[in-house]
Design a protein around this motif. Structure first.
Motif, PDB file in Angstrom:
ATOM      1  N   TYR A  12       0.867  -1.171   0.000  1.00 20.84           N
ATOM      2  CA  TYR A  12       0.000   0.000   0.000  1.00 20.84           C
ATOM      3  C   TYR A  12       0.913   1.233   0.000  1.00 20.84           C
ATOM      4  N   PRO A  13       0.355   2.436  -0.215  1.00 22.23           N
ATOM      5  CA  PRO A  13       1.245   3.585  -0.401  1.00 22.23           C
ATOM      6  C   PRO A  13       2.328   3.740   0.676  1.00 22.23           C
ATOM      7  N   ALA A  14       1.985   3.620   1.932  1.00 22.49           N
ATOM      8  CA  ALA A  14       2.994   3.835   2.976  1.00 22.49           C
ATOM      9  C   ALA A  14       4.101   2.780   2.880  1.00 22.49           C
ATOM     10  N   GLU A  15       3.698   1.523   2.640  1.00 23.76           N
ATOM     11  CA  GLU A  15       4.710   0.467   2.551  1.00 23.76           C
ATOM     12  C   GLU A  15       5.556   0.631   1.288  1.00 23.76           C
ATOM     13  N   TYR A  16       4.877   1.026   0.221  1.00 20.56           N
ATOM     14  CA  TYR A  16       5.632   1.193  -1.018  1.00 20.56           C
ATOM     15  C   TYR A  16       6.649   2.321  -0.870  1.00 20.56           C
ATOM     16  N   ASN A  17       6.266   3.383  -0.170  1.00 24.15           N
ATOM     17  CA  ASN A  17       7.224   4.476   0.039  1.00 24.15           C
ATOM     18  C   ASN A  17       8.408   4.030   0.884  1.00 24.15           C
ATOM     19  N   ARG A  18       8.145   3.181   1.888  1.00 22.03           N
ATOM     20  CA  ARG A  18       9.260   2.678   2.696  1.00 22.03           C
ATOM     21  C   ARG A  18      10.205   1.838   1.842  1.00 22.03           C
TER      22      ARG A  18
END
Length: 436
Positions: A12-18
């Motif tokens: 999801y966006p937060a995980e993908y950014n990490r």
RNA sequence: GUGGCUGUAGCUCAGUUGGUUAGAGCGCGAGGUUGUGAUCCUUGAGGUCGCGGGUUCGAGUCCCGUCAGCCACCCCA
């Protein structure tokens, strides 16, 4: 509810950014160290992976045949065979040394556990055509600098360095026949996992006395800095010829590159199977938690094995899974907002309307003017006309500015960091927000 | 691949010895109040209790299987 396949992750966006924060740091550090990015196919002929690892590798792979096809392929479980194939194909035209990196995803049919998944990203960095200790040190330094860039320190993680020749020397000195060395490496890899008594039993079966075995255990489990006298004694005693000279040169180079304080000598780092020919290293959490963050070493025979010219090579792989866990455990994983900002994802402006028909009508035009001005501009998805709630939404999006449309011609520009506001004609909004 | 532990809403968790329409907080949506990121009030959506069988008058609760996660082996390219 349908679940993702075993050992895979949804980003999801937060995980993908990490994930991007990690992989982009890898990329930036690689480029700074003079490596060029490459990539290969996501799947290869199954046989390619047998060249280096033998038939036993097959059960660890996701392999498949195309419907109606005859060839067997495998999703890539690692990059080295592809790298060797690519290098061998153009070896004559490539500069010496050649410095390549990549950060793709890999697939292994293993049973998942914490720190071990079936699909993961891995950074690979290799120097081909340079057999110097300085090249070895550069590879280690590159890995360390990425960890440093991600906020880890020499207190958090340690590089443990060994050398196949040093270990072989120690074995030969204790009477081991060269033909027996592979079996010994397999056994040495188990030091610390099995009891000392069990180790000694196995060693005696291979013909070594218990006293010698105890010495061996001690040597394999010690992790010492290069300055420590025991290190010097061990290297002096256990290696001959180029051994001590090699480590002296390696350590001097690590010192020059400012990473020596991250490094320990630990001859117990054997790194499994046999294609490593010289220095080998692993990077672990300092207390030994989890699996290795990274591992690598020198493999001077491998390019030949894949049909290329004799080419010295050194490299490493670093996966995203254990690394991210260590970063979280050490408290150095930045917040989602900080990561988004570092990735250049922070909105420059959120445009809101005060609810009048004129302002509502102006909103799409202001939004698109900002976007055409190369700015990251958003509107709130909230249906409310409540200015407070819309500002709250802008704050949640971590926007630099909020543009409050007052009419068809005037806006209030609010700097979200300072809270400062000013009245601005609509025609000047883009220029006021543009970064210099 | 082998063995063990776990599985209730997006998240963190309640759920009595098996007993009516399965709950809370946060988050998410809508509305209200205050033209400024807060607070407050009202309200909505979201769960076939991982899935499938079985026992029982009755199962989130007990049993079996399966899937997934975790732990130890294995492996670690």
């Amino acid at each position: 509810m349908l679940q993702p396949p075993t050992g895979t992750r949804d980003f999801y966006p937060a995980e993908y950014n990490r994930l991007r924060y990690v992989t982009e740091t890898w990329r930036a550090v690689s480029v700074r160290h003079g490596f060029e990015q490459i990539d290969g196919p996501t799947f290869e002929h199954l046989d390619l992976y047998k060249i280096k690892s033998g038939d036993g590798i097959v059960s660890e792979l996701f392999s498949f045949e195309r419907f109606g096809g005859e060839k067997t392929y495998a999703l890539r479980p690692e990059f080295t065979p592809t790298l060797a194939r690519m290098y061998a194909a153009r070896a004559g035209a490539l500069p010496k040394p050649t410095r390549w990196f990549c950060t793709p995803t890999f697939f292994r049919a293993e049973r998942p556990q914490r720190g071990r998944l079936r699909e993961f990203s891995q950074w690979n960095c290799d120097i081909l055509g340079d057999d110097s200790p300085q090249a070895d040190a550069e590879i280690i330094a590159c890995a360390v600098e990425a960890l440093r860039a991600l906020g880890l320190t020499s207190e958090h993680v340690k590089v443990r360095i060994s050398h196949r020749a040093a270990v072989e020397q120690a074995l030969v000195k204790r009477g081991v026949e060269p033909a027996q060395l592979p079996r010994w490496f397999t056994l040495l890899d188990r030091v610390g996992k099995i009891s000392n008594d069990a180790f000694i039993d196995e060693a005696m079966k291979l013909g070594m006395s218990s006293a010698m075995s105890l010495q061996l255990i001690s040597m394999m489990t010690q992790a010492t800095t290069f300055e420590e006298p025991t290190t010097q004694v061990m290297l002096g005693e256990e290696t001959t010829g180029t051994g001590p000279a090699y480590f002296k040169a390696l350590f001097a180079a690590l010192e020059e590159q400012g990473v020596a304080d991250w490094c320990l000598l630990n001859l117990g780092i054997v790194r499994g199977l046999a294609y490593y020919t010289g220095m080998v290293f692993e990077i672990h959490e300092a207390q030994g938690a989890l699996r290795a963050i990274a591992g690598g070493g020198r493999y001077d025979k491998l390019i030949e094995l894949f049909g290329g010219p004799p080419t010295p090579a050194v490299g490493f792989g670093m996966g995203d899974v254990v690394l991210s866990l260590v970063m979280e455990d050490k408290g150095v994983m930045p917040t989602d907002a900080v990561i988004a900002e570092r990735l250049g994802l922070r909105p420059d402006a959120v445009v809101i309307s005060n609810g009048t028909p004129e302002a509502d009508a102006a909103l799409p035009r202001v939004l698109s003017a900002l976007r055409r001005g190369n700015l990251h501009a958003r509107r709130s998805g909230k249906a409310t006309k409540n200015i407070g709630k819309l500002l709250q939404d802008a704050a949640r999006m971590n926007a630099r500015y909020c543009v409050i449309l007052e009419s068809g011609s005037l806006a209030t520009l609010k700097d979200m960091a300072t809270g400062a506001q000013s009245q601005v004609p609509l025609g000047e909004v883009v220029a006021r927000i543009a970064r210099r």
